[in-house]
Write a protein that holds these residues in place. Structure first.
Motif, PDB file in Angstrom:
ATOM      1  N   ALA A  53      -3.426   5.512   6.711  1.00 38.45           N
ATOM      2  CA  ALA A  53      -3.983   5.764   5.357  1.00 38.45           C
ATOM      3  C   ALA A  53      -5.452   6.144   5.488  1.00 38.45           C
ATOM      4  O   ALA A  53      -5.971   6.983   4.755  1.00 38.45           O
ATOM      5  N   LEU A  54      -6.126   5.568   6.471  1.00 39.74           N
ATOM      6  CA  LEU A  54      -7.570   5.831   6.594  1.00 39.74           C
ATOM      7  C   LEU A  54      -7.813   7.223   7.176  1.00 39.74           C
ATOM      8  O   LEU A  54      -8.534   8.037   6.603  1.00 39.74           O
ATOM      9  N   TYR A  55      -7.123   7.508   8.290  1.00 43.44           N
ATOM     10  CA  TYR A  55      -7.483   8.762   8.972  1.00 43.44           C
ATOM     11  C   TYR A  55      -6.386   9.811   8.821  1.00 43.44           C
ATOM     12  O   TYR A  55      -6.635  10.997   8.726  1.00 43.44           O
ATOM     13  N   MET A 114       0.852  -1.201   0.000  1.00 44.85           N
ATOM     14  CA  MET A 114       0.000   0.000   0.000  1.00 44.85           C
ATOM     15  C   MET A 114       0.887   1.251   0.000  1.00 44.85           C
ATOM     16  O   MET A 114       0.677   2.189  -0.767  1.00 44.85           O
ATOM     17  N   VAL A 115       1.950   1.237   0.837  1.00 42.31           N
ATOM     18  CA  VAL A 115       2.833   2.420   0.918  1.00 42.31           C
ATOM     19  C   VAL A 115       3.397   2.709  -0.469  1.00 42.31           C
ATOM     20  O   VAL A 115       3.337   3.832  -0.980  1.00 42.31           O
ATOM     21  N   ALA A 170       7.430 -10.839  13.081  1.00 38.59           N
ATOM     22  CA  ALA A 170       6.015 -11.082  12.737  1.00 38.59           C
ATOM     23  C   ALA A 170       5.134 -10.098  13.518  1.00 38.59           C
ATOM     24  O   ALA A 170       4.177  -9.522  12.983  1.00 38.59           O
ATOM     25  N   LEU A 171       5.488  -9.857  14.780  1.00 38.35           N
ATOM     26  CA  LEU A 171       4.655  -8.947  15.599  1.00 38.35           C
ATOM     27  C   LEU A 171       4.714  -7.537  15.037  1.00 38.35           C
ATOM     28  O   LEU A 171       3.694  -6.899  14.785  1.00 38.35           O
ATOM     29  N   THR A 172       5.945  -7.067  14.760  1.00 38.65           N
ATOM     30  CA  THR A 172       6.035  -5.667  14.289  1.00 38.65           C
ATOM     31  C   THR A 172       5.366  -5.517  12.938  1.00 38.65           C
ATOM     32  O   THR A 172       4.702  -4.523  12.654  1.00 38.65           O
ATOM     33  N   THR A 173       5.483  -6.539  12.086  1.00 33.39           N
ATOM     34  CA  THR A 173       4.846  -6.372  10.757  1.00 33.39           C
ATOM     35  C   THR A 173       3.317  -6.384  10.920  1.00 33.39           C
ATOM     36  O   THR A 173       2.598  -5.648  10.241  1.00 33.39           O
ATOM     37  N   LEU A 180      -0.344   1.252   9.601  1.00 31.01           N
ATOM     38  CA  LEU A 180      -0.313   1.903   8.277  1.00 31.01           C
ATOM     39  C   LEU A 180      -1.736   2.024   7.714  1.00 31.01           C
ATOM     40  O   LEU A 180      -2.114   3.046   7.149  1.00 31.01           O
ATOM     41  N   THR A 181      -2.538   0.974   7.923  1.00 29.62           N
ATOM     42  CA  THR A 181      -3.923   1.084   7.414  1.00 29.62           C
ATOM     43  C   THR A 181      -4.625   2.236   8.125  1.00 29.62           C
ATOM     44  O   THR A 181      -5.317   3.045   7.505  1.00 29.62           O
TER      45      THR A 181
END
Lengths: 262, 285, 356, 637
Positions: free
Chosen positions: C152-154, C90-91, C138-141, C148-149
């Motif tokens: 992007a949303l707000y 998305m980035v 895995a946790l940080t991703t 990030l979502t």
């Protein structure tokens, strides 16, 4: 007590590791299993204790009998409950748990009452463990870890103990100490021991019978005393060069003399 | 006011985080499906309560029992064959599990929120100028109770000790006659219970809808901040996350709580990688 | 008779290391490679296959292969797990899209910065977790995906509603139809796949594998674990960024819905099913999962009519359950994925008439 | 144009005409390193001048011992360029053997390969005073050796370089001085009897044999071939002819152990390996196919008979009917071509066997699979006598006589050879030479006859020919060859003679394939001795004996056999270096066993004394079972 006849082991169904190994471990005796790296010694132990299954290994032919019953298809837990305890190589202690917790886990399959008395018995054998009771085993020295391992195995009051290279990476003095204890175990507790070793000299000294393995097969067997005299064993395992004097590295040749297993 | 409601939710997150810790402690696997087990547990409770019409307490017990069975089943069908495999394949399987659970829920109960059901008598108590609902009080109490029980369980019982042993090495334990399979099964079962109880409480406060799994994800930061290994850490982590989540969404609005929790996760990872209560990993070559 | 490797066929020998390392060793291989390329290039003109639906599917597969390649480099070769791949996609998509929509940069100028932006953001999220051993990445991703979502949303107003993006232009040709865009996608996919293949055969690739198999030993050999893990993660996110940019320029519309957490999980499923640590495996995995998804999209609604008691929205649930369980089956029964199955077939053929 | 009658002259010529083309290739760490004619010339020039600098005169003998490597190849040419005579020895010969050869040929220098050979030479240093310098080319492990007599190749080349600057043109001059008639090398044949004899062979003799080979198996310049036999075997010098005369590229394998894999990579056009290696190739193929999956095995069993049928028709010169030809094309594509590819023989036009007997079964098996195996007959003393031509292969003969090789059969059925390719007598032993060369004809000591199509038929060594008490004449090698076709038997010696009324055999089992067979049936065994005495193994070998007996005339059938608990070994003098049986020595050594076979005993305690490579002796005592082929030991059923 334990008989292997023609055991064949394959890893991932493809790699043939043991090609027809047959050996006997009589009650109350110490039997040594010698061989260089990759000869299949540890695999043999894992086949007996059933730990092979967690490594995609399986016994594809032959049979393993323990006191009459076949155990090559049984889960590792059941085999351990029948009294076969394996002490794995590489000093695999439970690092983050204390010595006492290791020992308590060792006696997991024994009735709780006896665990307390067994603990005393282990401390009697390994006084140094008593001082380090509450230390986290991860921080113990190599020798102490090995003692904790053997102690943990003793907690389960095994009828057959599988020791996998107990002397690996330990100072000669400590090796002597541990071997002395192993001998006392066999003598006083009547435990039967199958000892896998690279250190052929020490193993032959304390064992009654010995097998020599080479890439997956037993190539020579006999009473330990006889084997210690055998020409090829002296040459290839005891590092005795010609005329019995010790070999030194300067004389190592670039070419390899063919072994004569005749 | 936000502080109190934050603490209330935090307790639930803590409880779910406990389930996460249980699985990690026994098999060093990060269980990504924990959030969705919460969702599934909640819907199960709703199913027993509404469609089957069981009385409240009975429905709860049935749901918890089903939660335990569900957790154990997951371990039995998928993870059992992976005992010898590298860690990565186990963790990825839990990720796919979250898909399957979400899919099942939407297949059986559809994707729209369900009719509201209150797990506990709805009334409010005024404490000074603050209004507290009994729901969250009970949730708070229950969470602390569960945590206490688990702490005792780990420290002193044999199975607890065995569970800590299994996390060190499956082979070592097997060589000592301890059935690794049974231990893993129990730990997954308990994780299922924790998730179900969390689901019931969350459902009764925020309503039974698919969004709950999103909230369930919060359990992960909670568990991590607590240190992944210690049950006490999970509860405290949960409360902390609850606090942050309510304050942030209070002031910033539009559901900023969940991302904020993960921001905190990343910050703690920088400062104290093993969390506040976790134990240092011993590395010996 | 020692174990003789039976590949390549007898009579083929190399008298220089360069020749020995070439991927394409024998004449027959070169022939097959060329024939493959010709077939792919001519595909849009073959009547049977060039229906727009097929091309759209192929373009989707192409883009997914790029993103999955990045993920396989990180997970398959370097042993780190990334659950937020679609967020980094998305980035890349939004960066390249905004550069194009608001600053008028053509596609060719904005695609690489899109990739680099994704890699940059990736590194930010990577630094805290890469220092630690174990699967903390895995946790940080996962966190990255959610944060990030949300941003992007707000955070950034323009992206929340989605915005139009110009199609790719190259000297007068406007790649706005599936036929035309197919070539752009094909070029990028093949280029990135070849780059990945050679990357993994290089010193870098070997360092990744060392870290995956035994990071303590790798550290002992002087491999700076932190740097290489971060590099692997950067490459992975760069691939995601490029994929994102391509997707946006293909759909000519940038919107949030195509980069959800579920997509990230699909990418993970693709490389597990395809085969960790194998380039061909990634391609198999992507094709397998995409075809499966299309299948369920067709079957789902039909099932919904026939089994009427199912609630609304069951179709999407069915897809999750069906493909999720397929991925689990692969993870449990065939951990090395289809690539392993493919290598067995190849060796059966190569070893003919012998068994081993 | 000076007469090009020695290899060094050809080398100088080749360098002049195509200096930049590839002459040799060697496999080093997985990669084939190429050397052009220019490189070869340069190496030989420096080595030769170096030797001259050390004092080598024309006619002096120089020892050469080591595996087949480019350095050895260049050393050989360098010695001959300086007019010297090469005395090549087997790399695995024991120190006492080497001492005798070096003394007998009074070599002045020895060129050795590596530490292994240098150690052996240093061990026997006192007994070879004549050797002034030992030059080695592989310095691994030799850095701290201080013996003054040692010298590395680089030091020798340095000497050569200094001399070349001092006297430019000396090398070309010395090369042109050498004549075709000068002796080129002395080959010590281990022979099956007493001490080795040194056959002196001139350049002309070598070139004559090499030219014959190239007429029957022509090769284009630049085609690839691979060396398979050590420099000590005379075949190596004929083979070098390809390189010098037709400028064919010779590839050197990395190590003797990696020979099979290197053959596969090169897929040489011309390949000669010993019968033992062909036997192991065939047994490897059969074992591997037996282990392959069901599909592969059944396809193989289905199509092999097709191969046999077509091979038989072809060797009897009958036309192959269309039906069979189609079937054969299918078999070729599905099984035979891939098999040849796995064995590395896809591009091999001339697969050859020589220097020992190979039973017709093998020929038939390989031809069925599409490998047109051919026989070359010749010896150190006689040179190349006969070879199978491309279109004229007959499994029972050893090939058509080559041009210039005149052959006569004496009344005792002995083959006599004369012509340019025979050797010029034994070094320093004229009386032995008289025994063997009478008025220009060399008595080969082999028995045989010339067939109708000009083919030479070989039976066996004269002194092996024997007859039973009942007067029936038999050729032991023929029977042994048939038995060796079974993949369970590695080596066998037939025992009979006038004082016995039936034949018996002593067998060495093939440890690897019988080991696999035993594992498959769950028969546990530990050592070679233990496996060889197992009852089941005895029955397995008995089945093979019955199969062979059916094809033998009834009097010549094998009645009793024994499985030896240890392998025949060249180190103990039981075999020659080319794995041929030393019958007299074996009869003497196993006399007690043979007597007990014929006394009808079923068991004999045997203490076989084992000599370790470093000279120490060890005892291995086993009780050896003797079995009879037919249960009642009576007439064959």
């Amino acid at each position: 007590m334990l008989t292997l006849s023609n055991v064949e082991v394959k890893y991932a169904g493809v790699i043939l590791v043991l090609r027809g190994v047959s050996l006997q471990v009589p009650e109350g005796k110490i039997v040594a299993l010698l061989g260089s790296n990759g000869a299949g010694k540890t695999t043999t132990l894992k086949a007996i204790s059933g730990l092979l299954r967690t490594e995609l290994g399986e016994v594809t032919a032959g049979s393993i009998e323990f006191c009459g019953g076949r155990i090559d298809r049984v889960d590792p837990e059941q085999i351990a409950r029948q009294g076969i305890i394996q002490v794995m190589e590489g000093r695999k202690v439970l690092k983050h748990l204390t010595v006492e917790e290791n020992l308590r886990l060792g006696g997991y399959i024994r009735p709780a009452a006896e665990v307390r008395s067994d603990m005393e018995m282990v401390y009697a054998y390994f006084p140094r463990l008593r001082e380090k009771r509450t230390a986290v085993t991860g921080y113990l020295s190599g020798g102490e870890q090995q003692m904790a391992l053997i102690g943990r195995a003793m907690m389960a009051r095994p009828r057959l103990m599988l020791l996998d290279e107990p002397s690996m990476g330990l100072a000669p003095l400590i090796v002597a100490e541990i071997y002395a204890i192993i001998q006392r175990l066999a003598a006083e507790e009547g435990a039967t021991i199958l000892l896998v070793e690279q250190n052929a000299r020490a193993a032959l000294r304390i064992s009654d019978y010995a097998y020599v393995m080479e890439n997956g097969r037993v190539v020579l067997d006999g009473p330990s005393a006889a084997l210690a005299e055998n020409e090829d064993i002296r040459e290839f395992y005891l590092g005795m060069g010609k005329l019995g004097e010790r070999k030194n590295f300067r004389e190592v040749k670039t070419y390899k003399r063919r072994k004569r297993w005749l | 006011m936000l502080v109190i409601s934050g603490m209330m939710n935090g307790a639930i997150y803590g409880l779910v985080a406990l389930g996460f810790v249980l699985v990690y402690k026994a098999s060093a696997v990060l269980n990504f499906a924990q959030g969705y087990m919460l969702l599934f547990g909640a819907y199960l409770f709703w199913f027993f309560r509404v469609t089957v019409g069981l009385p409240l307490v009975l429905a709860m017990i049935a749901a918890v029992a089903a939660g335990f069975a569900g957790g154990a089943l997951i371990e039995r069908l998928t993870l059992r064959r992976l005992i010898g495999q590298p860690l990565i394949s186990m963790v990825t399987v839990t990720i796919f599990l979250s898909l399957v659970l979400e899919g099942l829920v939407s297949m059986i109960w559809g994707t729209y929120p369900l009719q509201h059901v209150a797990a506990f008598p709805e009334s409010t108590i005024r404490l000074g100028k603050m209004v507290l609902t009994t729901q969250s009080l009970i949730a708070f109490g229950l969470a602390l109770l569960a945590a206490g029980a688990l702490i005792v369980f780990f420290r002193f019982t044999r199975i607890g000790l065995a569970m800590r042993g299994v996390a060190e090495g499956h082979q070592i334990m097997q060589s000592m006659g301890i059935s690794v399979r049974r231990i893993l099964n129990v730990s997954w079962g308990l994780a299922g219970v924790a998730a179900t109880v969390g689901g019931i409480l969350l459902g009764s406060t925020l309503g039974f809808q698919l969004g709950m799994s999103h909230i369930g994800l919060l359990a992960i930061p909670a568990a991590f901040i607590g240190g992944l290994e210690s049950p006490e850490g999970a509860i405290l982590g949960g409360l902390l996350i609850g606090l942050i989540e309510s304050i942030v969404s209070g002031y910033v609005g539009n559901a900023a709580g969940v991302p904020a929790a993960f921001v905190v996760l990343i910050l703690t990872m920088l400062v104290r990688p093993y969390g506040f209560f976790g134990l240092e990993r011993i590395e010996r070559v | 008779m020692s174990r003789i490797p039976f590949y390549p066929p007898s009579g083929v020998y190399s008298d220089s290391y360069r020749k020995d390392m070439r991927i394409v060793k024998t004449g027959k291989q070169r022939l097959m490679a060329i024939a493959g390329l010709v077939f792919l290039a001519a595909l849009p003109f073959i009547p049977g296959l060039n229906a727009p639906y097929h091309l759209r599917l192929l373009i989707g597969i192409g883009i997914a292969v790029i993103v999955a390649l990045g993920l396989n480099i990180l997970t398959g070769y370097c042993g780190q797990l990334n659950v937020g791949q679609s967020a980094f996609m998305m980035v890349g998509a939004f960066t390249s899209g905004m550069l194009n929509a608001y600053w008028g940069w053509p596609f060719w100028a904005s695609v690489i910065p899109g990739g680099l932006a994704a890699a940059g953001v990736g590194v930010i999220f990577g630094i805290p977790s890469v220092r630690l051993k174990g699967l903390y990445l895995a946790l940080t991703t996962l966190g990255a995906q959610i944060i990030l979502t949300w941003i992007a949303l707000y955070g950034v107003t323009v992206t929340s509603a989605g915005f139009t993006v110009e199609p790719v232009r190259l000297g007068g040709i406007v790649f706005n139809t599936p036929q035309k865009f197919y070539y752009v996608a094909l070029a990028f996919t093949l280029g990135m796949a070849l780059a990945a293949k050679n990357l993994m055969r290089s010193r870098l690739g070997r360092a990744f594998i060392a870290i995956r198999d035994n990071d303590r030993a790798a550290e002992g050999m002087g491999i700076d674990i932190f740097k290489y893990k971060l590099l692997a993660f950067a490459i992975c996110t760069f691939y995601a960024g490029i994929g994102g940019a391509l997707l946006v320029h293909y759909m000519m519309w940038a919107q949030l819905e195509s980069f959800t957490l579920q997509d990230s999980v699909w990418y993970v499923a693709m490389i597990i099913v395809g085969g960790l640590g194998s380039i061909e495996g990634t391609i198999f995995g992507v094709i397998f999962i995409t075809v499966l998804k299309e299948l369920v999209l067709v079957v789902g609604p039909m099932a919904q009519e026939t089994l009427s008691f199912l609630p609304i929205g069951a179709a999407s649930g069915m897809m999750l359950v069906f493909i999720g369980s397929v991925a689990i089956l692969f993870g449990v029964l065939e951990p090395r994925g289809m690539a392993h199955r493919w290598s067995l077939i190849k060796s059966f053929y190569r070893l003919w008439p012998f068994g081993y | 144009m000076p007469k090009l009658d020695t290899y060094p002259k050809l080398l100088v010529e080749n360098r002049r005409t195509d200096g930049q083309r590839v002459a040799l290739r060697r496999k080093d760490r997985g990669i084939w390193k190429s050397y052009t004619w220019e490189d070869s010339f340069e190496q030989v020039r420096l080595l030769s001048l170096g030797l001259v600098e050390l004092g080598l005169q024309s006619g002096d003998r120089v020892g050469l011992i080591g595996d087949d490597e480019p350095e050895g190849y260049w050393a050989e040419a360098a010695i001959q360029a300086a007019g010297g005579v090469v005395v090549a020895m087997w790399s695995d010969s024991a120190p006492p053997e080497m001492a005798y050869v070096l003394q007998h040929s009074d070599a002045r220098f020895v060129i050795a390969e590596d530490q292994e050979q240098v150690d052996k030479l240093l061990e026997i240093k006192e007994s070879i005073p004549g050797v002034e310098r030992i030059v080695y080319w592989d310095p691994k492990g030799l850095r701290r050796y201080a013996a003054p007599v040692l010298m590395g190749f680089d030091a020798l080349r340095e000497l050569g370089r200094k001399r070349a600057e001092a006297r430019p043109g000396e090398f070309e001059e010395r090369v042109s001085d050498t004549q075709g008639s000068d002796p080129a090398q002395i080959s010590y044949t281990s022979g099956t009897t007493s001490l080795p004899k040194g056959a002196v062979i001139t350049h002309d003799a070598i070139l004559a044999s090499a030219r014959r080979m190239q007429e029957i198996c022509p090769l284009e310049p630049g085609e690839d071939v691979i060396t398979t036999l050590s420099t000590a075997s005379v075949f190596h010098s004929w083979f070098a002819g390809y390189n010098y005369m037709s400028r064919v590229v010779i590839n050197f394998p990395e190590e003797p152990e990696t020979l099979m894999q290197d053959i596969r990579e090169i897929s040489p056009r011309f390949l000669l390996i010993t019968p033992r290696q062909w036997e192991s190739l065939s047994s490897m193929t059969q074992t591997r196919i037996a282990d392959a999956g069901f599909l592969k095995r059944s396809v193989w069993e289905l199509l092999l008979p097709v191969g046999y049928k077509v091979a038989d028709l072809r060797s009897q010169r009958k036309p192959v009917p269309l039906g069979w030809r189609l079937l054969h094309a299918l078999a070729e594509a599905v099984v035979f071509a891939p098999l040849r590819d796995k064995l590395g023989l896809t591009r091999t036009r001339y697969p050859f066997t020589g220097s020992a007997f190979l039973s017709p079964e093998f020929f038939r098996f390989f031809q069925a699979v599409g490998i047109r195996l051919r026989q070359v007959y010749g010896s150190t003393e006689a040179g190349v006598v006969s070879m199978h031509a491309e279109d004229d292969i007959d499994n029972d003969s050893v090939g058509r006589l080559c041009e210039g090789a005149e052959v006569r059969i004496s009344e005792t059925q002995e083959i006599l050879v004369s012509g340019p390719s025979i050797f010029s007598g034994y070094h320093k032993s004229p009386e032995k030479t008289e025994q063997v060369i009478r008025d220009g004809w060399f008595h080969t000591g082999d028995s045989g006859h010339v067939g109708e199509r000009g083919h030479l038929h070989y039976l066996d060594r004269i002194d092996n020919l024997d007859e039973l008490a009942g007067g029936h004449r038999y050729a032991p090698a023929y029977i042994e060859g048939k038995l060796k076709f079974s993949r369970y038997i590695q080596d066998v010696m037939a025992v009979g003679g006038r004082t016995r009324d039936y034949l018996s055999v002593i067998i060495n089992i093939d440890f690897e394939s019988i080991g696999k067979w035993a594992e498959a049936r769950g028969i546990s065994y530990t050592t070679f001795a233990d496996l060889s005495q197992k009852e089941e193994v005895g029955d397995l070998v008995r089945a093979d004996l019955e199969r062979v007996n059916r094809t033998l005339p009834s009097e010549a059938r094998v009645q009793r056999f024994a499985l030896l608990p240890k392998e025949f070994d060249a180190d103990e003098g039981e075999l020659t270096r080319t794995r041929k049986l030393k019958r007299q020595f074996l009869y003497a050594r196993y006399k007690e066993l043979i007597d007990s076979i014929y006394d009808g005993r079923s068991e004999v305690p045997m203490v076989s004394e084992v000599k370790y490579r470093d000279g120490r002796k060890g005892q291995v005592s086993t009780s050896l079972k003797i079995r009879s082929v037919y249960r009642d030991g009576g007439a064959p059923c």
